[in-house]
Scaffold this motif. Structure first.
Motif, short mmCIF file in Angstrom:
data_model
loop_
_atom_site.label_atom_id
_atom_site.label_comp_id
_atom_site.label_asym_id
_atom_site.label_seq_id
_atom_site.Cartn_x
_atom_site.Cartn_y
_atom_site.Cartn_z
N ASN A 88 -8.14 -11.37 1.48
CA ASN A 88 -8.50 -11.19 2.88
C ASN A 88 -9.91 -11.75 3.06
N PRO A 89 -10.03 -12.94 3.65
CA PRO A 89 -11.33 -13.60 3.73
C PRO A 89 -12.24 -13.09 4.85
N ASP A 90 -11.76 -12.14 5.65
CA ASP A 90 -12.52 -11.65 6.80
C ASP A 90 -13.91 -11.16 6.36
N GLN A 91 -14.96 -11.77 6.89
CA GLN A 91 -16.32 -11.38 6.55
C GLN A 91 -16.91 -10.37 7.53
N GLU A 92 -16.11 -9.94 8.50
CA GLU A 92 -16.56 -8.94 9.46
C GLU A 92 -16.25 -7.52 8.99
N THR A 93 -15.48 -7.40 7.92
CA THR A 93 -15.15 -6.08 7.36
C THR A 93 -15.47 -6.09 5.87
N ASN A 94 -15.76 -4.91 5.33
CA ASN A 94 -16.02 -4.85 3.89
C ASN A 94 -14.72 -4.62 3.13
N ASP A 95 -14.80 -4.63 1.81
CA ASP A 95 -13.58 -4.55 1.00
C ASP A 95 -12.90 -3.19 1.14
N GLN A 96 -13.67 -2.13 1.39
CA GLN A 96 -13.03 -0.83 1.59
C GLN A 96 -12.14 -0.86 2.82
N THR A 97 -12.62 -1.47 3.90
CA THR A 97 -11.81 -1.55 5.12
C THR A 97 -10.60 -2.44 4.89
N LYS A 98 -10.76 -3.51 4.16
CA LYS A 98 -9.60 -4.35 3.82
C LYS A 98 -8.56 -3.53 3.05
N ALA A 99 -9.03 -2.70 2.13
CA ALA A 99 -8.10 -1.86 1.36
C ALA A 99 -7.43 -0.82 2.25
N PHE A 100 -8.18 -0.24 3.19
CA PHE A 100 -7.60 0.72 4.12
C PHE A 100 -6.51 0.05 4.96
N GLU A 101 -6.79 -1.14 5.47
CA GLU A 101 -5.79 -1.85 6.27
C GLU A 101 -4.56 -2.18 5.43
N THR A 102 -4.78 -2.53 4.17
CA THR A 102 -3.65 -2.80 3.26
C THR A 102 -2.82 -1.53 3.06
N ALA A 103 -3.50 -0.40 2.91
CA ALA A 103 -2.79 0.88 2.74
C ALA A 103 -1.96 1.21 3.97
N MET A 104 -2.50 0.98 5.16
CA MET A 104 -1.76 1.28 6.38
C MET A 104 -0.56 0.36 6.54
N ASP A 105 -0.72 -0.91 6.14
CA ASP A 105 0.43 -1.82 6.17
C ASP A 105 1.52 -1.35 5.21
N TRP A 106 1.11 -0.92 4.01
CA TRP A 106 2.07 -0.44 3.02
C TRP A 106 2.79 0.81 3.54
N ILE A 107 2.05 1.71 4.17
CA ILE A 107 2.64 2.92 4.73
C ILE A 107 3.66 2.57 5.81
N SER A 108 3.31 1.61 6.66
CA SER A 108 4.25 1.18 7.71
C SER A 108 5.57 0.72 7.10
N GLU A 109 5.48 -0.08 6.04
CA GLU A 109 6.69 -0.56 5.38
C GLU A 109 7.44 0.58 4.71
N ASP A 110 6.72 1.51 4.12
CA ASP A 110 7.37 2.63 3.45
C ASP A 110 8.09 3.51 4.46
N ILE A 111 7.49 3.71 5.62
CA ILE A 111 8.14 4.49 6.68
C ILE A 111 9.43 3.81 7.13
N ARG A 112 9.38 2.49 7.24
CA ARG A 112 10.59 1.76 7.65
C ARG A 112 11.69 1.88 6.60
N ARG A 113 11.28 1.99 5.34
CA ARG A 113 12.26 2.10 4.26
C ARG A 113 12.86 3.50 4.17
N ARG A 114 12.16 4.50 4.74
CA ARG A 114 12.62 5.88 4.61
C ARG A 114 12.61 6.55 5.97
N PRO A 115 13.39 6.03 6.95
CA PRO A 115 13.36 6.58 8.31
C PRO A 115 13.83 8.01 8.40
N HIS A 116 14.66 8.44 7.45
CA HIS A 116 15.19 9.80 7.49
C HIS A 116 14.14 10.83 7.12
N THR A 117 13.04 10.41 6.50
CA THR A 117 12.02 11.38 6.11
C THR A 117 10.73 11.21 6.90
#
Length: 279
Positions: A88-117
């Motif tokens: 993630n080359p964005d220089q307006e955010t630090n690496d912690q924020t990049k990791a947080f955004e990555t975590a939220m993207d992963w959660i979004s995909e995980d929710i889609r994979r487990r809609p029943h829960t």
């Protein structure tokens, strides 16, 4: 009720001071996903394996993200080949924020994979805290008291403090920004920062948290207009005016549960002294 039941823990490993307590490494081993900031991955793989848990942690589902300015080219190639590198080359955010955004993207995909829960829709990228933001009480485990009864997620920031004071202050302040994410406000995702010395978590409105009596409690806010009425603290916060960082620090819990009543939705960071039982 066991507040840790049905929680999907995600560990974000920052490039600060790595913890020394074995209990924290043991906790990381139980996480569903580990996200390394790029510099943290380089340091972690080279660090001494004090507790014999490094290989176990590296065998977990893993993502390495950041602007890749702290990782060797040969390591980039190796991680890219494994499919775990997310530059993630964005220089307006630090690496912690990049990791947080990555975590939220992963959660979004995980929710889609487990809609029943999943009890909430996939999180969006909204970051602002609206005037009508709901109260999201917390406990020392970092799990909102109003969290859905079904499966939910907890993002744990580890290695976010230490080594550099500027990074420490910035990273802790960013927790309050992340709390504006819709999925956090809805209780689908909770946030906490873990170090050898403290547990920190954000609040955006009136609520309470379990911490036990005699616990060191500090409260921070960038909002000078905010008024906090406390219950369960040795020293009342009602007259605190948040014009500097120190003004509601070094308090102590006098009850098992501490309540904070906000005058309006705002940004607050609470820190507690570390206890292994919080993990």
């Amino acid at each position: 009720m066991d507040r840790t039941a049905n929680i999907g823990d995600i560990a974000i490993i920052g490039n600060g001071g790595f913890p020394r307590k074995k209990a924290i490494y043991g906790f990381i081993c139980k996480c569903r996903l580990v996200i390394f900031c790029d510099g943290a991955f380089s340091r972690f793989t080279a660090a001494k394996d004090t507790y014999g848990l490094k290989d176990r942690i590296l065998s977990l589902p893993c993502i390495v993200t950041g602007d890749m300015d702290s990782i060797k080219p040969e390591m980039k190639g190796f991680l890219s080949a494994k499919g775990v590198l997310k530059p993630n080359p964005d220089q307006e955010t630090n690496d912690q924020t990049k990791a947080f955004e990555t975590a939220m993207d992963w959660i979004s995909e995980d929710i889609r994979r487990r809609p029943h829960t999943a009890a909430a829709s996939a999180p969006d990228n909204a970051q602002d805290i609206p005037d009508n933001a709901p109260d999201v009480p917390n406990n020392a485990l970092g799990v909102p008291d109003n969290a859905p009864a079904s499966y939910r997620y907890r993002i744990n920031f580890i290695g976010a403090t230490g080594l550099r004071e500027d990074h420490t202050i910035g990273n802790m302040g960013l927790l309050m920004e992340y709390a504006g994410h819709k999925a956090v406000k809805d209780g689908q995702v909770s946030l906490r920062m873990i170090s050898d010395y403290c547990i920190a978590f954000p609040m955006t409105g009136s609520g309470s948290f379990e911490c036990g009596t005699g616990r060191a409690v500090s409260v921070f806010s960038p909002d000078s207009s905010l008024r906090l009425v406390s219950d369960g603290l040795q020293w009342q916060t009602e007259n605190v005016r948040f014009t500097n960082w120190w003004q509601a620090t070094l308090n102590r819990s006098s009850k098992e549960r501490v309540a904070l009543e906000f005058s309006h939705p705002s940004k607050v960071l609470v820190t507690l002294d570390f206890r292994p039982s919080d993990l």
